[in-house]
Design an enzyme around this catalytic site. Sequence first.
Site, short mmCIF file in Angstrom:
data_model
loop_
_atom_site.label_atom_id
_atom_site.label_comp_id
_atom_site.label_asym_id
_atom_site.label_seq_id
_atom_site.Cartn_x
_atom_site.Cartn_y
_atom_site.Cartn_z
NE ARG A 178 -13.70 -34.72 -21.66
CZ ARG A 178 -14.53 -34.69 -22.70
NH1 ARG A 178 -15.26 -33.62 -22.95
NH2 ARG A 178 -14.64 -35.75 -23.48
CE LYS A 191 -19.58 -31.06 -22.21
NZ LYS A 191 -19.49 -31.41 -20.79
C1 8Y4 Z 1 -19.85 -30.79 -28.93
C2 8Y4 Z 1 -18.75 -31.50 -28.53
C3 8Y4 Z 1 -21.00 -30.81 -28.16
C4 8Y4 Z 1 -18.79 -32.25 -27.37
C5 8Y4 Z 1 -21.03 -31.56 -26.99
C6 8Y4 Z 1 -19.92 -32.27 -26.60
C7 8Y4 Z 1 -17.37 -34.13 -19.92
C8 8Y4 Z 1 -16.69 -35.36 -19.83
C9 8Y4 Z 1 -17.78 -35.26 -21.71
C10 8Y4 Z 1 -17.26 -33.23 -18.83
C11 8Y4 Z 1 -15.84 -34.84 -17.76
C12 8Y4 Z 1 -19.04 -33.54 -24.69
C13 8Y4 Z 1 -16.48 -37.39 -21.27
C14 8Y4 Z 1 -19.57 -34.50 -23.69
N1 8Y4 Z 1 -18.03 -34.09 -21.11
N2 8Y4 Z 1 -15.93 -35.72 -18.77
N3 8Y4 Z 1 -16.96 -36.06 -20.96
N4 8Y4 Z 1 -16.48 -33.64 -17.78
N5 8Y4 Z 1 -15.10 -35.17 -16.69
N6 8Y4 Z 1 -20.04 -33.03 -25.46
O1 8Y4 Z 1 -17.85 -32.14 -18.80
O2 8Y4 Z 1 -17.88 -33.30 -24.79
S1 8Y4 Z 1 -18.42 -35.80 -23.24
#
Ligand code: 8Y4
Length: 283
Positions: free
Chosen positions: A255, A221
């Site tokens: 996660r 992130k």
């Molecule tokens: C690069 C890769 C930059 C991924 C940003 C991201 C969470 C989640 C997501 C979390 C739970 C993400 C579906 C966002 N984040 N579910 N989901 N908790 N429970 N961004 O923190 O991965 S998606």
Amino acid sequence: MLELPRGRRLDLSSPVVMGVLNVTPDSFSDGGRHIGIDTALAAAYRMLDEGAAIIDVGGESTRPGADPVSVAEECDRVLPLIERLCGERDCIVSIDTMKPEVMREACRAGAAIINDVNALQAPGAIEVAAAENAAICLMHMQGEPRTMQVAPVYASVVDEVGAFLGLRIAACLAQGIPASRLLIDPGFGFGKTLAHNLELLAHLPSFQSLHLPILVGMSRKGMLGQLTGRAVVDRTAAGLAAATLAVWNGASIVRTHDVAATVDAVKVADSVRRAAQAVSAPS
Ligand code: 8Y4
């Protein structure tokens, strides 16, 4: 112990890893605009072999600026994959969606956990989650995905996230969902500045007063990019440090996109945590 549908359970006495499986055309394209299901399945099997306890299947990007996806399109992306995954391997699948119709169909296809970044606030979502006997991850988000990172503001981020999660837990209990089916998540990056994210990670133990297992997602992130200056694909080491600190501070589920490395980090952090507890509470 997390209670799952059809009499299954997930032991959380030691923390576990949830592997991310995004089934969007930009992740597993077959060369056109369709999902290459065999490629996505292979990625899921690899994460299971690496030690993931849960595969989090998502068909809609929650990133700022992502295009909205219809119920039919989201179902077309995730359902065939969930059916094959659950049919071919003994595994726990969570469905990452905000849509009640997708939740219902995914549970019928075999998903055991509803991972809703909107904490079942969509009309009908809580009823579907209750009827399907699914486990549920309640996550905090300020605002909505499209605009949440514009200017997040809190008087106290820890207090406000805790109060929100308390209200969503109460809503689930009022719907007849037992506490043994619930998980909570402070929602790193969902309407939070870097300072907010760091405060939440540092104060993660305060969420233990809600008496539910804590899930965290910091993998790749923006907060890790801000701290290290690294691009999305070069944030594995930063993510391992964050996962380690989260487990030290009481997280039960991490996660991640980087399953093998995170499984190792979680083992180390959990072992040190147990040693610290043994010293403070001799047997
Ligand atoms: C690069 C890769 C930059 C991924 C940003 C991201 C969470 C989640 C997501 C979390 C739970 C993400 C579906 C966002 N984040 N579910 N989901 N908790 N429970 N961004 O923190 O991965 S998606």
